[in-house]
Design an enzyme around this catalytic site. Sequence first.
Site, PDB file in Angstrom:
ATOM      1  N   ASP A 187      -3.766   4.927  -0.716  1.00  0.00           N
ATOM      2  CA  ASP A 187      -4.537   5.412   0.437  1.00  0.00           C
ATOM      3  C   ASP A 187      -4.386   6.919   0.546  1.00  0.00           C
ATOM      4  OD1 ASP A 187      -5.795   5.844   2.842  1.00  0.00           O
ATOM      5  OD2 ASP A 187      -4.487   4.532   4.021  1.00  0.00           O
TER       6      ASP A 187
ATOM      7  N   ASP B 248     -12.354  -1.828  11.300  1.00  0.00           N
ATOM      8  CA  ASP B 248     -11.280  -1.890  12.300  1.00  0.00           C
ATOM      9  C   ASP B 248     -11.912  -2.333  13.618  1.00  0.00           C
ATOM     10  OD1 ASP B 248      -9.744  -0.904  14.577  1.00  0.00           O
ATOM     11  OD2 ASP B 248      -8.529   0.266  13.175  1.00  0.00           O
TER      12      ASP B 248
ATOM     13  N   HIS C 209      -8.404  -2.653   8.690  1.00  0.00           N
ATOM     14  CA  HIS C 209      -7.375  -1.626   8.888  1.00  0.00           C
ATOM     15  C   HIS C 209      -6.484  -1.960  10.084  1.00  0.00           C
ATOM     16  CE1 HIS C 209      -6.330   2.195  11.151  1.00  0.00           C
ATOM     17  NE2 HIS C 209      -5.703   2.381  10.021  1.00  0.00           N
TER      18      HIS C 209
ATOM     19  N   GLU D 276      -3.385  -6.534   6.807  1.00  0.00           N
ATOM     20  CA  GLU D 276      -2.438  -5.439   6.564  1.00  0.00           C
ATOM     21  C   GLU D 276      -1.218  -5.620   7.465  1.00  0.00           C
ATOM     22  OE1 GLU D 276      -4.023  -1.511   7.418  1.00  0.00           O
ATOM     23  OE2 GLU D 276      -2.403  -0.561   6.290  1.00  0.00           O
TER      24      GLU D 276
ATOM     25  N   GLU E  16      -8.097   3.788  -1.220  1.00  0.00           N
ATOM     26  CA  GLU E  16      -8.587   3.768   0.158  1.00  0.00           C
ATOM     27  C   GLU E  16      -8.868   5.168   0.679  1.00  0.00           C
ATOM     28  OE1 GLU E  16      -6.249   1.177   2.578  1.00  0.00           O
ATOM     29  OE2 GLU E  16      -6.385   2.450   4.355  1.00  0.00           O
TER      30      GLU E  16
ATOM     31  N   LYS F 259       0.866   5.488   0.157  1.00  0.00           N
ATOM     32  CA  LYS F 259       0.077   6.676   0.482  1.00  0.00           C
ATOM     33  C   LYS F 259       0.070   7.622  -0.713  1.00  0.00           C
ATOM     34  CE  LYS F 259      -0.852   5.455   4.726  1.00  0.00           C
ATOM     35  NZ  LYS F 259      -2.222   5.255   5.227  1.00  0.00           N
TER      36      LYS F 259
ATOM     37  N   LYS G 244       0.848  -1.201   0.000  1.00  0.00           N
ATOM     38  CA  LYS G 244       0.000   0.000   0.000  1.00  0.00           C
ATOM     39  C   LYS G 244       0.878   1.243   0.000  1.00  0.00           C
ATOM     40  CE  LYS G 244      -2.969   0.968   3.460  1.00  0.00           C
ATOM     41  NZ  LYS G 244      -4.110   0.365   4.174  1.00  0.00           N
TER      42      LYS G 244
ATOM     43  N   ASN H 127      -6.273   8.771   2.818  1.00  0.00           N
ATOM     44  CA  ASN H 127      -6.605   9.204   4.180  1.00  0.00           C
ATOM     45  C   ASN H 127      -7.593  10.370   4.233  1.00  0.00           C
ATOM     46  OD1 ASN H 127      -3.679   7.850   4.425  1.00  0.00           O
ATOM     47  ND2 ASN H 127      -4.821   7.565   6.317  1.00  0.00           N
TER      48      ASN H 127
ATOM     49  N   GLU I 198     -11.996   2.386   7.965  1.00  0.00           N
ATOM     50  CA  GLU I 198     -11.189   2.596   9.159  1.00  0.00           C
ATOM     51  C   GLU I 198     -11.664   3.787   9.976  1.00  0.00           C
ATOM     52  OE1 GLU I 198      -7.381   3.556   6.888  1.00  0.00           O
ATOM     53  OE2 GLU I 198      -7.177   4.899   8.587  1.00  0.00           O
TER      54      GLU I 198
HETATM   55 MG    MG Z   1      -5.873   3.877   5.621  1.00  0.00          MG
END
Ligand code: MG
Length: 363
Positions: free
Chosen positions: A198, A273, A300, A320, A224, A169, A167, A200, A250
């Site tokens: 991801d 999560d 997550h 993960e 994500e 970012k 993964k 966020n 998450e």
């Molecule tokens: Mg994440």
Amino acid sequence: MASRITAARAFLVDVAVETVRTDAVQSFLKQETIFVEITTEDGLSGLGYSYTIGTGGRAVLSMLRDHLVPQLVGLDSDRIEAVWFQLFASTRATTTGAITSLALAAVDTALWDIAAKRSGLPLWRLAGGFRRDVPLYDTEGGWLHLPTEDLVAGALASKANGLSGVKLKIGKPTGHEDLERLSAVRAAVGGNFDIMVDANQSMTSTEAIRRARQFDGLDLAWIEEPLPADDIEGHVRLAASTATPIAVGESMYSAAQFREYLDRGAAGIVQVDVARVGGITPWLKVAHLAETFNVHVCPHFLMELHVSLVAAVPNGRYVEHIPQLRAITRTEMEIADGRALAPETVGLGIDWDRDAMEDRIVE
Ligand code: MG
């Protein structure tokens, strides 16, 4: 009554981050680990836990000490749903919310630890027992501050270790910069390897639609948290605009929040999560709900506990890889041929190092 709760306590342990972890909106400061320990009349004890990535741990601890833990003595530890709903109802004006869900999770996971011990089963078997080994992807080599050459080296190392994906970012100031980083990794690892990205929750829906289109051709496994978790309509529009699955979960703090995402086709991967959703009890409800929509669960973080839950359910797709309990455990999650193995130890199967925990108790 053998299963009656005779004692319960909550305490907070700080664990330093194992790696510098940054994304588009935050960094992981430390793991505030909130424990609940429950003992029963027949001498069993369960240790449950929850966490934050550096803020609010004391608020969770206060919720437990002031309101939840004092209710536990005398309750039947075998009646996990009854205990969960009593605690939930008693915090009515502060639910649904992160602090309360994190607090409920610490109690709930302790009760599941006891239930598994009373049954003589490891968690993954008690919770469903679908298959013991599950695919693993790595997140530790994909942080936003890392230069492209480090992303490439990390991805190649993960692939060499037999993992199934990495993964990365995203959320650099321009989509072009993200694209360059992702393209370098795809070129290095080749086609037969998953790349997840991801954001966020850092983007607007229009920007996310634009970037998803820029990333077309990279064959991403999922995008994500592209948008704030409460922008369900934005997720619906984004999901309709791209062939790449949208992964969310998450930042959701109750099982029911997942229903609308699934019902509206806004979530192609569910990342529930276990700590943030309120424990194993609601986690399993979300996983089973997702199964009815033919959607995979890729939870997550918290691999040490999620490995058993992913192994328990038929739609568990990925664990993960982010080790974060090594400082307070004696053995690590088992990995074989790039797959995570759920522990066969009775209970939650986490080998806590009580001395190391004691050294790090904050209060
Ligand atoms: Mg994440």
